[in-house]
Structure formats: C-alpha cells, structure tokens
Design a protein around this motif. Sequence first.
Motif, PDB file in Angstrom:
ATOM      1  N   HIS A  81       0.857  -1.180   0.000  1.00  0.00           N
ATOM      2  CA  HIS A  81       0.000   0.000   0.000  1.00  0.00           C
ATOM      3  C   HIS A  81       0.900   1.238   0.000  1.00  0.00           C
ATOM      4  N   LEU A  88       6.778   9.093   3.250  1.00  0.00           N
ATOM      5  CA  LEU A  88       8.168   8.623   3.331  1.00  0.00           C
ATOM      6  C   LEU A  88       8.685   8.899   4.736  1.00  0.00           C
ATOM      7  N   ALA A  96      17.514   3.905   3.036  1.00  0.00           N
ATOM      8  CA  ALA A  96      16.840   3.343   4.216  1.00  0.00           C
ATOM      9  C   ALA A  96      15.343   3.185   3.957  1.00  0.00           C
ATOM     10  N   LEU A  99      14.916   0.134   1.840  1.00  0.00           N
ATOM     11  CA  LEU A  99      15.143  -1.080   2.635  1.00  0.00           C
ATOM     12  C   LEU A  99      13.945  -1.356   3.549  1.00  0.00           C
ATOM     13  N   LEU A 100      13.330  -0.288   4.050  1.00  0.00           N
ATOM     14  CA  LEU A 100      12.147  -0.479   4.890  1.00  0.00           C
ATOM     15  C   LEU A 100      10.996  -1.072   4.092  1.00  0.00           C
ATOM     16  N   ARG A 143       9.548   2.061  -2.885  1.00  0.00           N
ATOM     17  CA  ARG A 143       9.495   1.455  -1.558  1.00  0.00           C
ATOM     18  C   ARG A 143       8.404   0.385  -1.507  1.00  0.00           C
TER      19      ARG A 143
END
Lengths: 231, 294
Positions: A81, A88, A96, A99-100, A143
């Motif tokens: 989602h 962000l 980062a 990676l999250l 992401r």
Amino acid sequence: MMLEVRKLSAGYGRVQVLWDIDLSVGEREIVALVGPNGAGKTTLLRTLSGVIRMRGGTAEFRGRSLGDRSIEQIVDLGIAHVPEGRRLFAGLTVRANLLLGGWRTKNTDLDRVIELFPPLEPRLEQVAGSLSGGEQQMCAIARGLMSQPELMMIDELSLGLAPLIVDEILARLPDIAAAGTSVLLVEQDVDAALSVAERAYVLETGQVTLSGKAGVLLADKRIQESYLGIA
Amino acid sequence: MTSFLQATLYGLLQGGLLGLIAVGFSLVWGVMNIVNLAHGAFVVLGAYVGWQVNDWIGLDPFLGMFVAAAVLFGLGYALQRWLINLVVNGPVFITLLLTFGLDLMIVQAMNIAFSADYRSIPTSYAGDSLHLGGIRVPLGRLLAFGVSVVVTLALVALVNRTRTGLSIMATGMDRAAARLMGIRARHVYALTFGIAAGLAGMAGTMIGTVGTFNPAAASGYTLLSFVIAVLGGLGNMYGALIGGLVIGLVEAWAGQYLPGTWINALAFLVLVVVLIVRPSGLVGRAYYAARLEV
C-alpha cells in the motif's frame, strides 16, 4: 481474479463510508479507482490493507480472506500500500526508505527499483525529506515495490505533482504490471488514471456508480461531464 | 590546579555513566513520545538486581550488570507491550501519569523488599586508584565510564546499522507508515522500552558499585535523565552522551567550588542557557518531523 471484493462495507466510528463495494483486480492488470473527494477511495485502500476493519462483505486475495488478517499478514500475502501523501520516512535516506519497503520480506536488492526509477540512484544517500515531489513519489512507489508484491495499491499518485511528472511516473506502471505486480490506482486526476488503466471503477459517496473498460469510461458522457470538463 | 583537574576527571567519569542512564530515556521519548517518569526507578531497580546476585552468588557487579540488564529488559518489554501500549496513542499527559504511577509502585516495592537503607555493591578493586601525576583515577569509575561509552556507542550502531534499528527509527518517525511496511509497531515499541530499561538497569548496577543507592534515589535519576536528554537533543543518542558529560562536569565543578545545594540549580541553569542558544539541544537538529536522530 487476483483480488475479489464483494459487498464490502467499512467506516470510522459510527460513520459508514463504504456501501456494498464490488471490485476486482486481475493478474498483471492496472485498475483505476476514481471519484471525487470524500467518496471513500482512501478508505477502501485502508480497509484492504488492514488499517481499518471491514464491517461487512468479503475481500479475498488469491482465495484468502483479508478481513481477519493484520496489516503485516496482508503484507505477507503480497499486497503493498503506497499511502496518500507518500508518507516517506523524511529523516531517513532514500536507501533506508527502500530497505524499509523490503523489511518484512527481507528484500535488500535495490537494483530492480532503481532500474524502474533511475532518478533515485544519485539520491540514495540523501535524506528523503529533501527530494523533489516527483522524486518522493518515485521513492514511495519504489518502496512499495521492494516487498515484491503481487498487488500494489497506490493512493493519489498525482497529489501535488506537475502533470509532466505525473505522466512520467504513470508511464512506469505498465512495466510494473508486466513484471507481475498488478496495480490498483486511486486517482482524482481521472484523465491521467484512465490513460494507463485497463479497467476503472467510479466511486461516489461510498458506492461504485460506474465501472468498465477504461476506454469505454473515457467516452462515457457522465464521465466527460463530471470529471473531464467536456460539456 | 590539581584539584581542578581532579574534579574535571571525576566529572567526565561520572558524566559517561549519566549518559548511559539518559540514553534510554531519550530513546523512549524520541521514538514513542513518552516521558518515562519511572526511568530513575529502573536505574535503582537495576542496582538492586546487581546487588542481589552479588549477595546470593558473589557475582562481580561488572558481570552482574548483564543480569540486571536482562531482568530490566524483560520488565520494560512487558510493561510497554501489555500496559503502556494501551495508552501510547493518547495525549502525552496520560503516559506521564501512567509512568508516574509506575514509578511510585516500583519505588515502594523496593522500599518493602530491600528497606530504605543505603547500600553499595562490594568489590575488591572498585575502590583502588591509579595515580596519574597528582590525579587519582578511581578504578571502578574508570571501568564504569568505559563500559558506559562502549554500550552507548553500541546502541547507536544497533539503531543505525541493523534491521531492528531501522524498524525502531521508522516506527518513531511515522508509526502508520511503518505498519504498512509490515513492521509490528507494538513489538517495536516494547523492544525500545525494554532496551531503555535494560540500559538503565545496567547503569544502576555500576552506580551501586562506585557509590551508594537506595529507593529514594530514583527521582533524582529521572530528573537528571530529563535534563540530559533535553540538553543533548531529544532522541539523539550521541546527544545523551555529550549531555551526560556536560552535566557530569558541571556537577563536579559545582561540587568543588560552590556550596553543595547549588549543584542542581547550576545543572538547570546550564540547561536553560543551552536551550536559549540552541533550542533543539546541543546536537539536535530542528527537524521535528524526524523525531529520532542518531
């Protein structure tokens, strides 16, 4: 169909927002969900990703019910989602943030998303809050892709972006779908959404009022009058 | 001159230990927006755990501090997971009241279990000193300082470089977005609180080794943690260490040259001056959207 939503209803507190929603998304398909402010588009995505509980009806992803699953279990099923306003982690680097996105699935391979959104590469070590709006949206979508989802739900991709940037990002969606990630795209910019989607649903005051092939809807008089400013 | 250097050294050594106490307090505040008034009670409880295992099996406090850390981690994790999480989304005032209540309960429980007597954890070496020129370097304090700095830096590395640390930072910055990443925010909160309590417990055992403690000391450590955390910059772990050193120095110098009652007044004066000059703390950045920084 990959995602099958039937007679879904949901809301906040005593206020019911969604009424008997029927919706489906197929394999490698881009589906747009359009409609005016306050129609319940964001609420629908939040219900599907488990942020709020559904009150009635069913939602199944590959035959598995979403209704009794937690947010992280729904991530495990393969649904990502990309929330409204991008959300962000502004104080963290782009790297980062990415990676999250792959945190739950332990995916640390950035190459694929960088290939899709090359402008992110020189920004990897930069704090996400310092990116331009377009780069932020790219980062948010990248992401979302990091969990290698089978379905990605994107909320208001065009929010606050120049039309040229919106077109540039939308142009990536067919590649994403072709690579195996279906897209459910919530948009207020109906013209832009229908230009990339195969099918679309029109949501008004919590109900689906129209649905069908994007091309057919683009030609529909009601759509042209209400959303495209063509009299 | 010697007395000044002696006070300076003593202040730095004490400051490292204060930094370790405050770093957990700062972490909890930065990540969860909880001002944990029970933090000082965790410190003292850690001292009692270290004292107890020393009393039972003669465990050296510099090993016993790991027992204290483990016990306090477990207690902290459980408290956050099953109690504080219930109200963590409420106004900051609610968590303030809850942790105040916890503080009263823990301190009173320690009074009942251990009495209000002053205690100290005995070792054969902590009282020994090295001599550098005319300056005396107490061995126990030197060791406590070294451990404190190493542990604080290890915490920074954990938060900065590990998967767990990434989830802590993300949850601190945007809990809702972190959940969409599949991060279980309640677990991360509990983990963060457990780490903070564990470090407090560890510091407590060392305090009990280089000095004395009793249950009534708890509120003093909470107060110091507050001053140091704000001084260093909220949620900033290097900041806690630097803030600890500053406060340690101020206290040592004040103790050397001013009447004893001035010590706390001077510590708060430093805080006020720093906040006037640098409102976000010594090393904090004015970037509140990103609540936790390392």
